[in-house]
Design a protein around this motif. Sequence first.
Motif, short mmCIF file in Angstrom:
data_model
loop_
_atom_site.label_atom_id
_atom_site.label_comp_id
_atom_site.label_asym_id
_atom_site.label_seq_id
_atom_site.Cartn_x
_atom_site.Cartn_y
_atom_site.Cartn_z
N PRO A 1 0.80 -1.24 0.00
CA PRO A 1 0.00 0.00 0.00
C PRO A 1 0.82 1.28 0.00
CG PRO A 1 0.07 -0.90 2.20
CD PRO A 1 0.82 -1.87 1.33
N MET A 2 2.15 1.16 0.05
CA MET A 2 3.05 2.31 -0.05
C MET A 2 4.18 1.91 -0.98
SD MET A 2 2.83 3.52 3.94
CE MET A 2 2.17 1.97 4.57
N CYS A 3 3.84 1.70 -2.25
CA CYS A 3 4.72 0.96 -3.17
C CYS A 3 5.83 1.80 -3.78
CB CYS A 3 3.89 0.32 -4.27
SG CYS A 3 3.12 1.48 -5.42
N GLY A 4 5.80 3.12 -3.61
CA GLY A 4 6.85 3.92 -4.21
C GLY A 4 6.94 3.67 -5.71
N SER A 5 8.15 3.42 -6.19
CA SER A 5 8.33 3.18 -7.62
C SER A 5 8.13 1.72 -8.02
CB SER A 5 9.72 3.66 -8.07
OG SER A 5 10.73 3.04 -7.30
N SER B 1 -0.22 0.50 -4.30
CA SER B 1 -0.79 1.83 -4.31
C SER B 1 0.15 2.78 -3.58
CB SER B 1 -2.18 1.85 -3.66
OG SER B 1 -2.11 1.34 -2.33
N ASP B 2 -0.05 4.06 -3.80
CA ASP B 2 0.75 5.07 -3.14
C ASP B 2 -0.01 6.39 -3.22
OD1 ASP B 2 4.01 5.10 -2.38
OD2 ASP B 2 3.11 7.06 -2.71
N ILE B 3 0.20 7.23 -2.22
CA ILE B 3 -0.47 8.53 -2.20
C ILE B 3 0.11 9.49 -3.22
CG2 ILE B 3 1.01 9.54 -0.42
CD1 ILE B 3 -1.50 10.89 0.73
N SER B 4 1.36 9.23 -3.64
CA SER B 4 2.07 10.12 -4.53
C SER B 4 1.81 9.78 -6.00
CB SER B 4 3.58 10.05 -4.26
OG SER B 4 4.32 10.63 -5.30
N LEU B 5 1.32 10.75 -6.74
CA LEU B 5 1.11 10.55 -8.17
C LEU B 5 2.43 10.31 -8.88
CD1 LEU B 5 -0.69 10.53 -10.68
CD2 LEU B 5 -0.47 13.04 -10.76
N GLN B 6 3.48 11.02 -8.46
CA GLN B 6 4.80 10.82 -9.05
C GLN B 6 5.28 9.39 -8.86
OE1 GLN B 6 7.87 13.20 -7.27
NE2 GLN B 6 9.46 12.52 -8.68
N GLY C 1 -3.65 -13.43 2.33
CA GLY C 1 -2.60 -12.91 1.48
C GLY C 1 -1.46 -12.31 2.27
N PHE C 2 -0.60 -11.59 1.56
CA PHE C 2 0.58 -10.95 2.15
C PHE C 2 0.52 -9.45 1.89
CE2 PHE C 2 2.02 -15.19 2.40
CZ PHE C 2 3.21 -15.25 3.11
N LEU C 3 0.84 -8.69 2.91
CA LEU C 3 1.12 -7.27 2.78
C LEU C 3 2.60 -7.08 3.12
CD1 LEU C 3 -0.89 -4.21 4.00
CD2 LEU C 3 1.51 -4.43 4.62
N ILE C 4 3.36 -6.56 2.17
CA ILE C 4 4.78 -6.30 2.39
C ILE C 4 5.03 -4.87 1.96
CG2 ILE C 4 7.15 -6.98 1.86
CD1 ILE C 4 6.14 -9.76 1.18
N THR C 5 5.56 -4.06 2.87
CA THR C 5 5.71 -2.65 2.53
C THR C 5 6.86 -1.99 3.28
OG1 THR C 5 4.42 -0.64 2.15
CG2 THR C 5 4.14 -1.71 4.30
N ASN C 6 7.29 -0.88 2.73
CA ASN C 6 8.37 -0.06 3.26
C ASN C 6 7.78 1.33 3.54
OD1 ASN C 6 10.93 1.07 3.81
ND2 ASN C 6 11.26 1.54 1.64
N PRO C 7 7.16 1.51 4.70
CA PRO C 7 6.47 2.79 4.96
C PRO C 7 7.46 3.94 5.06
CG PRO C 7 5.85 1.10 6.57
CD PRO C 7 7.05 0.60 5.83
N PRO C 8 6.96 5.16 4.92
CA PRO C 8 7.84 6.32 5.09
C PRO C 8 8.43 6.36 6.49
CG PRO C 8 5.74 6.96 4.12
CD PRO C 8 5.59 5.55 4.58
#
Length: 390
Positions: A200-204, A262-267, A302-309
């Motif tokens: 949910p915070m996938c970055g690039s 997904s990510d909050i950043s459009l960039q 399932g799995f959630l794997i993420t690198n939060p800010p």
Amino acid sequence: MNNNTFTLVAKTFFGLEELLAEELESLGANNVQVLKRAVSFSADKELMYKSCLWLRTSLRIIKPIAEFQAEDEHQLYSEIQKIDWSQYLDKEGTLAVDSTVNSNIFRHSKYVALKTKDAIVDQFRDKFGVRPSVHVSSPDLRINLKISNKDCILSIDASGDAMFKRGYRVQSVKAPMNEVLAAGLLKHAGWTPDQPLIDPMCGSGTILIEAALMAKNVAPLSFRNIFGFMHWPDFDQKLWADIKADSVSQQKDIDDLSIKGSDISLQSIQAARENIAAANLEDDIIVSRKTFSEAKPQTDYGFLITNPPYGERLEDAQINAFYSKFGDQLKQEFNGFDAWIISSSQEALKNIRLRPSRRITLYNGSLECKFMKYEMYKGTKKTKFDNADN
């Protein structure tokens, strides 16, 4: 493996050594030995080529060519000049020297690298009247010198560019995750393609892309065209072509792969989409612009794997509140999931307010991190194959 074998060393991050050893054994390596941030193994030319193409958790693959002791810079220079460098490098080629030093005698790695370079180019000048030039970013021959007290190990780099440079990253964002670390997270977590994966915070998109490549059995370095061994005099073009062709034949098509980000950043989302396209994974990964609170799974497992800010990407005053809300989201929406979170902030992780079932120490660049597992499921863990039988 043929009789012409030699020792190679695959470098990696702290905490990924055992995973790398398993990868090497699966490729058929012998004499696999786990070291600190590295794994040594026996190889022939074929296995060396395969290792450079297939290893997901390796940063570099180097081939030791000399070991000696040096009491001072003069002896270091002399020992390096004893090697016939023309067997590794053309007189009009380019070179670069990387060095790591842990010694009371040699205190400056850059100076050691400079003396090593001088010894090599002086040998060419004396023999041929010309000398190779230095090319730091993309040399024909990359040389690695490791000094521990008086003990010196000189190696040549088979991989060339670092192996996290897969070749599919065309766009980046601030503080991107290293591809080798992302592959290591997936392997540590035990994710398999039959399980939905959410970041949910996938970055690039690095975790998502590495997962899809693993699921489809795509060689992680298949997007790269240049490796260090290609500049060596004994490079076998046909053998390499055969290995590449065989890797393509091993790729899999998986119709029901579920990998979403997904990510909050459009960039970030735009960068992720471009990287996903460069990796030919548009049909396998779905990304969308959302806040983490809007990221809700479509399955109950399932799995959630993420690198939060954290750290550089989020102000300290915001971290605790952010992680607290993220913990609430996990409890409310992700029952049935294994949630894995990597963070360098112990204080932030406490604010998730969940009891982790596993803690793994890893490094994201220079940051010491904890990779934490939170088991959100109740009862028997499901897979999509279990559901298919009902």
